[in-house]
Design an enzyme around this catalytic site. Structure first.
Site, PDB file in Angstrom:
ATOM      1  N   HIS A  66       0.841  -1.191   0.000  1.00 38.38           N
ATOM      2  CA  HIS A  66       0.000   0.000   0.000  1.00 38.38           C
ATOM      3  C   HIS A  66       0.878   1.243   0.000  1.00 38.38           C
ATOM      4  O   HIS A  66       2.021   1.217   0.437  1.00 38.38           O
ATOM      5  CB  HIS A  66      -0.942   0.020   1.209  1.00 38.38           C
ATOM      6  CG  HIS A  66      -0.301   0.477   2.479  1.00 38.38           C
ATOM      7  ND1 HIS A  66       0.573  -0.313   3.198  1.00 38.38           N
ATOM      8  CD2 HIS A  66      -0.390   1.654   3.141  1.00 38.38           C
ATOM      9  CE1 HIS A  66       0.990   0.363   4.264  1.00 38.38           C
ATOM     10  NE2 HIS A  66       0.426   1.555   4.257  1.00 38.38           N
ATOM     11  N   THR A 109      12.420   0.613  -5.652  1.00 42.63           N
ATOM     12  CA  THR A 109      11.301   1.502  -5.972  1.00 42.63           C
ATOM     13  C   THR A 109      10.760   1.285  -7.376  1.00 42.63           C
ATOM     14  O   THR A 109       9.726   1.831  -7.723  1.00 42.63           O
ATOM     15  CB  THR A 109      11.728   2.977  -5.832  1.00 42.63           C
ATOM     16  OG1 THR A 109      12.823   3.220  -6.703  1.00 42.63           O
ATOM     17  CG2 THR A 109      12.117   3.294  -4.393  1.00 42.63           C
ATOM     18  N   LYS A 110      11.495   0.509  -8.188  1.00 44.81           N
ATOM     19  CA  LYS A 110      11.071   0.234  -9.569  1.00 44.81           C
ATOM     20  C   LYS A 110      11.199  -1.246  -9.844  1.00 44.81           C
ATOM     21  O   LYS A 110      11.918  -1.965  -9.157  1.00 44.81           O
ATOM     22  CB  LYS A 110      11.949   1.013 -10.552  1.00 44.81           C
ATOM     23  CG  LYS A 110      11.782   2.513 -10.425  1.00 44.81           C
ATOM     24  CD  LYS A 110      12.608   3.240 -11.439  1.00 44.81           C
ATOM     25  CE  LYS A 110      12.390   4.732 -11.251  1.00 44.81           C
ATOM     26  NZ  LYS A 110      13.259   5.528 -12.073  1.00 44.81           N
ATOM     27  N   LYS A 127      24.149  -6.228 -11.939  1.00 41.90           N
ATOM     28  CA  LYS A 127      24.565  -7.446 -12.631  1.00 41.90           C
ATOM     29  C   LYS A 127      23.340  -8.028 -13.331  1.00 41.90           C
ATOM     30  O   LYS A 127      22.232  -7.961 -12.809  1.00 41.90           O
ATOM     31  CB  LYS A 127      25.121  -8.443 -11.623  1.00 41.90           C
ATOM     32  CG  LYS A 127      26.023  -9.487 -12.194  1.00 41.90           C
ATOM     33  CD  LYS A 127      26.649 -10.289 -11.065  1.00 41.90           C
ATOM     34  CE  LYS A 127      27.982 -10.803 -11.483  1.00 41.90           C
ATOM     35  NZ  LYS A 127      28.607 -11.626 -10.457  1.00 41.90           N
TER      36      LYS A 127
END
Length: 146
Positions: A66, A109-110, A127
């Site tokens: 959330h 975060t991605k 890597k």
């Protein structure tokens, strides 16, 4: 003898915890996945937790589903045969591909592409084209595994 008993108890406890998280909270957790008792899985939106088979979640890891600021509930996916290092944070809505390694202390975060290793804050790919076996271990005999 005590070591063998301890290992059997550890496997039994991990299996029991998987059943509890699946049936009581509705999380999708794959076969053989090991989740530390000190890891934090977001119970605000528990059905948004999706973890593949043979992945290990180490102590202090936080997996969010959330986003309080945007008032959003998201699905967070972690693939199979991954290793999530201690004290890492996986933010809401992120997808971590299969055969990935998240270094300790990383803030993800991605989305992380499959067969990658990421580290840092924010986490960046360091890597690619990894071959991992169970629990995200990079070992020579894992090269032909899917």
């Amino acid at each position: 003898m005590l070591v063998a008993l301890r290992n059997r108890l550890k496997r039994a406890f991990a299996a029991l915890r998987r059943v509890y998280l699946r049936r009581v909270w509705g999380m999708q957790i794959g076969e053989g996945t090991s989740i530390s008792g000190k890891a934090f899985l977001d119970f605000t939106n528990p059905r948004g937790v999706h973890i593949g088979a043979w992945t290990v979640i180490t102590p202090g890891v936080r997996i969010f589903t959330h986003d309080y600021i945007h008032a959003a509930h998201c699905d967070t996916h972690i693939g199979s045969k991954c290793f999530i290092g201690a004290n890492s944070v996986i933010t809401a809505g992120v997808t971590v591909g299969d055969h990935c390694i998240i270094a300790a202390g990383s803030i993800v975060t991605k989305d992380v592409p499959a067969r990658s290793m990421v580290a840092g804050n924010p986490a960046k790919v360091i890597k690619q084209d990894l071959r991992t076996g169970q629990f995200g271990r990079v070992v020579p005999w894992a090269k032909g595994l899917n």
